[in-house]
Design a protein around this motif. Structure first.
Motif, PDB file in Angstrom:
ATOM      1  N   ARG A  54     -65.068  31.549  19.543  1.00 51.03           N
ATOM      2  CA  ARG A  54     -66.270  31.080  18.846  1.00 51.03           C
ATOM      3  C   ARG A  54     -66.420  29.583  19.123  1.00 51.03           C
ATOM      4  NH1 ARG A  54     -68.160  31.854  12.487  1.00 51.03           N
ATOM      5  NH2 ARG A  54     -70.359  31.633  12.992  1.00 51.03           N
ATOM      6  N   ARG A  88     -68.020  26.127  18.240  1.00 54.09           N
ATOM      7  CA  ARG A  88     -68.602  25.472  17.070  1.00 54.09           C
ATOM      8  C   ARG A  88     -69.924  24.793  17.444  1.00 54.09           C
ATOM      9  NH1 ARG A  88     -66.614  19.912  15.121  1.00 54.09           N
ATOM     10  NH2 ARG A  88     -68.399  19.499  16.419  1.00 54.09           N
ATOM     11  N   PRO A  89     -70.911  24.838  16.584  1.00 59.70           N
ATOM     12  CA  PRO A  89     -72.164  24.142  16.912  1.00 59.70           C
ATOM     13  C   PRO A  89     -71.979  22.631  16.786  1.00 59.70           C
ATOM     14  CG  PRO A  89     -72.292  25.106  14.716  1.00 59.70           C
ATOM     15  CD  PRO A  89     -70.973  25.520  15.290  1.00 59.70           C
ATOM     16  N   MET A 133     -72.524  19.347  15.163  1.00 58.93           N
ATOM     17  CA  MET A 133     -72.854  19.025  13.775  1.00 58.93           C
ATOM     18  C   MET A 133     -73.864  17.892  13.730  1.00 58.93           C
ATOM     19  SD  MET A 133     -70.903  21.321  12.702  1.00 58.93           S
ATOM     20  CE  MET A 133     -71.084  21.220  10.961  1.00 58.93           C
ATOM     21  N   GLN A 141     -58.426  24.293  17.240  1.00 56.17           N
ATOM     22  CA  GLN A 141     -58.231  22.878  16.939  1.00 56.17           C
ATOM     23  C   GLN A 141     -58.749  22.587  15.535  1.00 56.17           C
ATOM     24  OE1 GLN A 141     -60.737  20.549  19.449  1.00 56.17           O
ATOM     25  NE2 GLN A 141     -60.221  18.625  18.400  1.00 56.17           N
ATOM     26  N   THR A 142     -58.179  21.591  14.939  1.00 56.40           N
ATOM     27  CA  THR A 142     -58.627  21.227  13.600  1.00 56.40           C
ATOM     28  C   THR A 142     -60.112  20.818  13.628  1.00 56.40           C
ATOM     29  OG1 THR A 142     -58.248  19.709  11.779  1.00 56.40           O
ATOM     30  CG2 THR A 142     -57.604  18.908  13.928  1.00 56.40           C
ATOM     31  N   GLY A 143     -60.839  21.308  12.674  1.00 49.70           N
ATOM     32  CA  GLY A 143     -62.257  20.966  12.557  1.00 49.70           C
ATOM     33  C   GLY A 143     -63.187  21.794  13.414  1.00 49.70           C
ATOM     34  N   THR A 144     -62.703  22.880  13.977  1.00 51.57           N
ATOM     35  CA  THR A 144     -63.579  23.668  14.856  1.00 51.57           C
ATOM     36  C   THR A 144     -64.216  24.871  14.149  1.00 51.57           C
ATOM     37  OG1 THR A 144     -61.592  24.728  15.678  1.00 51.57           O
ATOM     38  CG2 THR A 144     -62.572  23.047  17.093  1.00 51.57           C
ATOM     39  N   GLY A 145     -63.907  25.043  12.878  1.00 52.37           N
ATOM     40  CA  GLY A 145     -64.621  26.075  12.129  1.00 52.37           C
ATOM     41  C   GLY A 145     -63.811  27.319  11.785  1.00 52.37           C
ATOM     42  N   LYS A 146     -62.507  27.200  11.759  1.00 55.34           N
ATOM     43  CA  LYS A 146     -61.678  28.376  11.413  1.00 55.34           C
ATOM     44  C   LYS A 146     -61.967  28.804   9.975  1.00 55.34           C
ATOM     45  CE  LYS A 146     -57.903  26.139  12.356  1.00 55.34           C
ATOM     46  NZ  LYS A 146     -58.496  24.919  12.912  1.00 55.34           N
ATOM     47  N   THR A 147     -61.930  27.808   9.091  1.00 54.54           N
ATOM     48  CA  THR A 147     -62.151  28.147   7.684  1.00 54.54           C
ATOM     49  C   THR A 147     -63.583  28.607   7.476  1.00 54.54           C
ATOM     50  OG1 THR A 147     -60.517  26.459   7.168  1.00 54.54           O
ATOM     51  CG2 THR A 147     -61.808  27.279   5.330  1.00 54.54           C
ATOM     52  N   PHE A 148     -64.481  28.024   8.238  1.00 52.12           N
ATOM     53  CA  PHE A 148     -65.881  28.465   8.141  1.00 52.12           C
ATOM     54  C   PHE A 148     -65.986  29.941   8.525  1.00 52.12           C
ATOM     55  CE2 PHE A 148     -70.104  29.152   9.916  1.00 52.12           C
ATOM     56  CZ  PHE A 148     -70.900  28.685   8.876  1.00 52.12           C
ATOM     57  N   ASN A 175     -60.718  15.908  10.574  1.00 48.90           N
ATOM     58  CA  ASN A 175     -61.437  16.751   9.622  1.00 48.90           C
ATOM     59  C   ASN A 175     -61.228  16.201   8.218  1.00 48.90           C
ATOM     60  OD1 ASN A 175     -62.661  18.789   8.218  1.00 48.90           O
ATOM     61  ND2 ASN A 175     -61.365  20.442   9.011  1.00 48.90           N
ATOM     62  N   SER A 208     -59.088  19.011   5.998  1.00 52.12           N
ATOM     63  CA  SER A 208     -58.316  19.805   6.952  1.00 52.12           C
ATOM     64  C   SER A 208     -57.256  20.643   6.251  1.00 52.12           C
ATOM     65  CB  SER A 208     -57.654  18.843   7.934  1.00 52.12           C
ATOM     66  OG  SER A 208     -56.802  19.532   8.782  1.00 52.12           O
ATOM     67  N   SER A 209     -57.135  21.897   6.665  1.00 50.66           N
ATOM     68  CA  SER A 209     -56.081  22.745   6.107  1.00 50.66           C
ATOM     69  C   SER A 209     -54.761  22.280   6.699  1.00 50.66           C
ATOM     70  CB  SER A 209     -56.295  24.198   6.504  1.00 50.66           C
ATOM     71  OG  SER A 209     -57.636  24.543   6.339  1.00 50.66           O
ATOM     72  N   GLY A 245     -54.840  23.908  11.694  1.00 55.72           N
ATOM     73  CA  GLY A 245     -55.482  23.442  12.928  1.00 55.72           C
ATOM     74  C   GLY A 245     -54.461  22.910  13.914  1.00 55.72           C
TER      75      GLY A 245
HETATM   76  N1  LIG Z   1     -70.166  27.932  13.180  1.00 53.35           N
HETATM   77  C1  LIG Z   1     -70.391  26.950  12.303  1.00 53.35           C
HETATM   78  N2  LIG Z   1     -71.569  26.818  11.717  1.00 53.35           N
HETATM   79  C2  LIG Z   1     -71.796  25.849  10.831  1.00 53.35           C
HETATM   80  N3  LIG Z   1     -70.893  24.929  10.437  1.00 53.35           N
HETATM   81  C3  LIG Z   1     -69.677  25.001  10.987  1.00 53.35           C
HETATM   82  C4  LIG Z   1     -69.360  26.009  11.938  1.00 53.35           C
HETATM   83  N4  LIG Z   1     -68.100  25.842  12.299  1.00 53.35           N
HETATM   84  C5  LIG Z   1     -67.643  24.782  11.600  1.00 53.35           C
HETATM   85  N5  LIG Z   1     -68.578  24.276  10.824  1.00 53.35           N
HETATM   86  C6  LIG Z   1     -68.435  23.128   9.926  1.00 53.35           C
HETATM   87  O1  LIG Z   1     -67.477  22.247  10.499  1.00 53.35           O
HETATM   88  C7  LIG Z   1     -66.674  21.651   9.506  1.00 53.35           C
HETATM   89  C8  LIG Z   1     -65.225  21.890   9.812  1.00 53.35           C
HETATM   90  O2  LIG Z   1     -65.009  23.241   9.754  1.00 53.35           O
HETATM   91  P1  LIG Z   1     -63.694  23.888   9.145  1.00 53.35           P
HETATM   92  O3  LIG Z   1     -63.204  23.143   7.985  1.00 53.35           O
HETATM   93  O4  LIG Z   1     -63.963  25.320   8.978  1.00 53.35           O
HETATM   94  O5  LIG Z   1     -62.695  23.620  10.326  1.00 53.35           O
HETATM   95  P2  LIG Z   1     -61.202  24.139  10.468  1.00 53.35           P
HETATM   96  O6  LIG Z   1     -61.034  24.597  11.861  1.00 53.35           O
HETATM   97  O7  LIG Z   1     -60.891  25.077   9.406  1.00 53.35           O
HETATM   98  O8  LIG Z   1     -60.401  22.782  10.283  1.00 53.35           O
HETATM   99  P3  LIG Z   1     -58.888  22.595   9.823  1.00 53.35           P
HETATM  100  O9  LIG Z   1     -58.044  23.303  10.776  1.00 53.35           O
HETATM  101  O10 LIG Z   1     -58.683  21.136   9.871  1.00 53.35           O
HETATM  102  O11 LIG Z   1     -58.842  23.138   8.465  1.00 53.35           O
HETATM  103  C9  LIG Z   1     -67.093  22.246   8.197  1.00 53.35           C
HETATM  104  O12 LIG Z   1     -67.947  21.361   7.551  1.00 53.35           O
HETATM  105  C10 LIG Z   1     -67.846  23.503   8.585  1.00 53.35           C
HETATM  106  O13 LIG Z   1     -68.847  23.830   7.642  1.00 53.35           O
END
Ligand SMILES: Nc1ncnc2c1ncn2[C@@H]1O[C@H](COP(=O)(O)OP(=O)(O)OP(=O)(O)O)[C@@H](O)[C@H]1O
Length: 965
Positions: A110, A112-113, A115, A185-192, A300, A303-304, A336
């Motif tokens: 996936r 990430r878009p 931001m 990678q951290t901040g790429t949207g895993k938790t999203f 992030n 960040s988790s 991440g």
């Molecule tokens: N596909 C997406 N659409 C919209 N927003 C996204 C998307 N992916 C990520 N984001 C946004 O990017 C930010 C970082 O995402 P997220 O916290 O999910 O990253 P992460 O990979 O879980 O980071 P970490 O590993 O540090 O926890 C959030 O604000 C999230 O809403």
């Protein structure tokens, strides 16, 4: 007239309904019948069998018709049930074939878009993609391609992502274990992806909803339990139980990974809450999300810092078509992956990153080994892979959602992530399909999909028929003659069970059933902040139940005390001593030999805490309470014995002193205080106080005594004058550290010829009435050796309050006074002095009898002190009364005793400082925990003198445990 048969039946029915054994009288029954008849004439609601035989016949015919109709429906239902079972098997087979073709380990990517803020800066996307390939632009004329089972472009919706997850969820309902990972990678949207937001719910809420929906559609009854944990720096933490916020909050039970003989993995003590619908599960999920360890990093804001794992266990009985009775689905939001150089993490962030990366790499190794069907799969390399062991291998479904950033500056991380994903997909790498083969496979998959659709449609029809027939059957049974008999046996249960929310705690079941009311206690604020679970999910009611967490003021970080380290480490900026490690360490110790692999990995850093004295409002509070959380009662008792609050407090106070002393080690009185712990209260003035002592025999004794002022550094001069002995003790401790260590460690003499006098720590314990083992060791034949306790405070108040008696015991054991020689049996092993009730007990190890020395008549300021011995236990007859009388003797005045002790302290003779034990005893003492403890104390002691911190000294649970011995 004899009552007719139906009326007789009514009597029996009423009797049985009311649970009455005695029969009602026939006149009573008749009157009831009359009432019912009169009611019947008012409305048709109650059918009563008439007394008229004619009517009865007509009802009998009706019965026959109804019975026939019901049995016909039952036959139909049975046929339909058999048919739906067949269809289930068929559907499961088709789905399985489909997933096999797709691959049991499937990897998606996936992207990430971009931001909002990012598009304004210098930004050049480096990732191009199609439906199954990602193309990375490494430089202007160089690119690299990666292929996946599916690629989700930046604009892809949560729906699209879930559509790929859904088959796995279906498979899970068929009894297969499944794992769904979010990697990247951290901040790429895993938790999203996994958690989503309330507007865009992620995979986890959708999957749970789908599971419940499909369970309702199924013709079986399922039981779901929900658990949630995180792996933070190699430690398992249950996210569904209240985390301690204050020092006195109970510590959560230790989670440990257990393997059953069939290879199934279970996590002991992990709370599993039975959930009966989606909302319950969602509520728990939100709760768990709030307890996750998160922190702001350079990459992030939120960040988790851990791997979060959600487990849904599915149990279904009497469903032979299912793979297994109980299976589980794991949803794993991995920490991440990050390059330390890039994130510039240091201190704890660095350690967290390191732990995350280690686990990720172990996971990559495991998936790769599974893909390549290697003989050895390295599950044991991380807690993560150990936990997921039975859900990753053969017969399990695995989905990996790899997340990448489209930004150029993240190119390195993107390459790393894509390489990881490729490794996970490696089964397909060795056998790259030809186009023809790929087409064939795709055709087969389309066929299977169509077949599945057909089967599902047929299943739906059959299910509808079953429902219709069930309704019909219900109506008939309501109107039929046996309306009071429910047709449970034939009635097919379509709906879900609605059990109450209940907690299932593995094995021990120690977690209280009513934990839900306690759940909303949140993880203590450590350096890790808490994740706010996206937009606030909680409604007002929930908020009321789950109060918001607040960060504590930094000035009062009572649970995480940081010590400066004078080491040569570049980044270990924090170094702390852990209350939790202490307790957890104890837990571990208690069952260290079991095959369990413990989550509290001592090689990895832990959240550390120190209990401040002011937090210890109760002697039974704090860590001791926590220690009582131990799950085995037997072990709990052992723990109680070993970990008295005194011992914990000693450690805590000791550490507290260190905390206040950045430059531990100079020969100042402050550093000496390490070994003479003061209490935090100055209530021991030199005033004379009256104290009531309740004796064992129930009498109350009033005794005047002087309370001693506690040793405070600022009052040292005064104290030294008044209390030379103390100073002597301290000096002894400082000047002869080696001796101290030796003495502290080698004085358990129950089995030897020497005696150990266990002394209550009066300083603290007079109030708290707890026993402290003071290593005051006496050898009957070779003299006395006195070893001050490492905490050094045990001696003082006894001295004034009833030190006379204590001293008399010393004298007695030493043989300096006539009296003790006569009263102490030759084979005496151990004396317990219990000043809190002014009783002394002497244990005879051979005869296992207890002699108590009551000091009820003792006046501390008297020079002549009569001591009376009483026999405590059943073996009273072992001691003759003549020996009792001879126990009375002359005991020196306190002043004299003082100087004697002082002399002992300052000038111990070599014999006195030598442990009087033979070689085998010495060997015993040097072996095992004693040896370990000796080493630890020595290390800590010398490091304290050298001004080093603790972090690098292996200052772990075994050290604490050792202190409890
Ligand atoms: N596909 C997406 N659409 C919209 N927003 C996204 C998307 N992916 C990520 N984001 C946004 O990017 C930010 C970082 O995402 P997220 O916290 O999910 O990253 P992460 O990979 O879980 O980071 P970490 O590993 O540090 O926890 C959030 O604000 C999230 O809403």
């Amino acid at each position: 007239m004899e009552p007719r048969k139906p009326v007789q039946n009514l009597t029996e029915t009423i009797n049985s309904l009311l649970g009455r054994k005695a029969h009602f009288t026939s006149s009573w029954v008749k009157s009831v019948c009359d009432i019912i008849r009169s009611q019947r004439s008012k409305g048709p609601s109650i059918e009563l069998k008439s007394a008229n035989p004619k009517t009865s016949d007509s009802f009998g015919n009706k019965d026959d018709d109804l019975g026939g109709a019901i049995s016909k429906i039952e036959d139909e239902l049975a046929a339909l049930t058999a048919s739906i079972s067949q269809l289930n098997i068929q559907r499961r087979q088709v789905l399985n074939d489909f997933l096999d073709l797709k691959g049991n380990i499937r990897v998606f990517c996936r992207i990430r878009p971009i931001m909002v803020g990012e598009s304004f800066g210098h930004f050049r996307p480096v990732v191009a993609f199609d439906s199954s390939n990602v193309l990375l632009r490494l430089s202007d004329n160089k690119s690299k391609s990666y292929s996946f089972d599916n690629v989700f472009q930046p604009g892809s919706s949560q729906d699209e992502v879930f559509s790929e997850v859904e088959p796995v969820i279906k498979s899970a309902l068929d009894g297969y274990n499944a794992c769904i990972f979010a990697y990247g990678q951290t901040g790429t949207g895993k938790t999203f992806t996994m958690e989503g937001t309330p507007d865009f719910p992620g995979v986890v809420p959708r999957a749970i909803e789908a599971l419940f929906k499909q369970a309702v559609d199924s013709n079986h009854t399922f039981l779901f339990t929900f658990s949630m944990l995180e792996i933070y720096m190699g430690n398992l933490k249950d996210l569904l139980i209240p985390q301690p916020r204050k020092a006195m909050d109970p510590m959560p039970p230790c989670l440990s990974i257990q393997t059953d003989p069939k290879g199934g993995i279970e996590i002991d003590n992990l709370v599993a809450i039975q959930v009966s619908d989606f909302n319950q599960a969602l509520r728990l999920y939100r709760l768990g999300c709030q307890s996750r360890s998160t922190a702001s990093t350079n990459s992030n804001m939120n960040s988790s810092r851990s791997h979060s794992l959600i487990r849904l266990s599915i149990t279904c009985f009497n469903a032979p078509e299912r793979e297994r009775e109980t299976n589980k689905v794991w949803f794993v939001d991995l920490g991440g992956s990050e390059r330390v150089l890039k994130t510039k993490a240091w201190g704890r962030r660095f350690e967290e990153g390191k732990a995350i990366n280690l686990a990720l790499s172990a996971l990559g190794d495991v998936i790769n080994a599974l893909q390549r069907k290697r003989f050895h799969v390295p599950y044991r390399n991380s807690k993560l892979t150990q936990v997921l062991k039975d859900s990753l291998g053969e017969g399990s479904k695995t989905l990996m959602l790899v997340h990448v950033s489209p930004k150029e500056e993240d190119l390195c991380e993107t390459i790393c992530s894509l390489n990881f994903a490729t490794r996970a997909r490696s089964i397909d790498l060795g056998t790259v399909d030809s186009t023809e083969k790929r087409n064939e496979r795709e055709d087969a998959m389309i066929n299977l999909q169509q077949k599945m659709k057909m089967v599902e449609e047929e299943r739906r029809n059959v299910k509808r028929n079953i429902e219709r027939l069930n309704e019909k059957l219900e109506t008939l049974s309501r109107t039929g003659p046996n309306s009071n008999q429910q047709l449970d046996a034939t009635h097919l249960s379509i709906g879900m069970p609605q059990p109450n929310l209940e907690i299932l705690c593995n094995k021990t079941g120690d977690v209280p059933i009513g934990i839900m009311s306690q759940l909303p206690r949140f993880m203590r604020p450590t350096i890790c902040s808490r994740r706010k679970s996206g937009v606030d999910y909680q409604n007002l009611e929930e908020k009321h139940i789950f109060p918001a967490r607040r960060r504590r003021p930094v000035s009062h970080r009572a649970e995480s005390v940081t010590f400066p380290v004078k080491g040569n480490s570049d980044y270990s900026s924090e170094c702390s001593i852990s209350r939790s490690s202490c307790v957890l360490g104890l837990n571990m110790k208690g069952s260290a030999d079991i095959e369990t692999e413990y989550s509290q990995d001592t090689s990895e850093c832990d959240i550390k805490a120190v209990t401040f004295p002011e937090q210890e409002t109760s002697p039974r509070g704090s860590i001791y309470q926590n220690a009582q959380l131990s799950h085995s009662e037997e072990y709990g008792n052992r723990l109680k014995n070993k970990c008295s609050p005194t011992n914990f407090m000693k450690v805590d106070k000791w550490l507290h002193l260190h905390k206040n002393e950045p430059s531990i080690g100079s020969y100042s009185y402050r550093s000496k205080r390490v070994l003479a712990i003061p209490t935090s209260e100055k209530k021991y003035g030199l005033n004379v106080q009256k104290q009531e002592h309740k004796l064992r025999d129930g009498k109350v004794h009033n005794c005047n005594f002087k309370k001693k002022e506690i040793f405070y550094p600022e009052k040292l001069e005064k104290q030294v004058d008044v209390e030379g002995i103390r100073r002597s003790i301290l000096e002894e401790v400082i000047d002869k550290p080696q001796t101290l260590m030796e003495d502290c460690l080698s004085k358990d003499s129950r089995s030897g010829s020497k005696c150990v006098l266990h002394v209550i720590d009066g300083d603290l314990m007079i109030q708290k009435r707890d026993l402290v083992h003071c290593p005051l060791t006496v050898d009957n034949e070779r003299g006395t050796s006195f070893s001050p306790n490492i905490c050094g405070s045990t001696f003082y108040p006894d001295y004034d309050d009833n030190g006379v008696n204590l001293m008399s015991m010393i004298q007695a054991v030493k043989g300096e006074t006539r009296c003790p020689d006569s009263f102490l049996p030759k084979n005496i092993g151990c004396c317990h002095v219990l000043p809190s009730d002014l009783d002394y007990s002497v244990v005879n190890p051979k005869e296992d009898s207890n002699v108590s020395l009551s000091s009820s008549a003792v006046e501390p300021d008297c020079q002549q002190v009569p001591a009376v011995i009483g026999v405590e236990n059943s073996k009273k007859e072992d001691f003759d009364t003549s020996s009792r009388s001879s126990m009375k003797g002359t005991i020196p005045c306190p002043q004299k005793l003082r100087s004697q002790i002082a002399q002992l302290m300052v000038n111990p003779s070599p014999e006195e400082l030598t442990t009087p034990c033979d070689k085998s005893q010495e060997y015993e003492q040097n072996a095992g925990i004693l040896h370990l403890l000796r080493q630890k104390i020595q290390i800590v002691y010398f490091s304290a003198l050298l001004g080093l911190g603790f972090q690098k000294l292996g200052y772990e649970h075994d050290f604490f445990y050792g202190l409890m011995l």
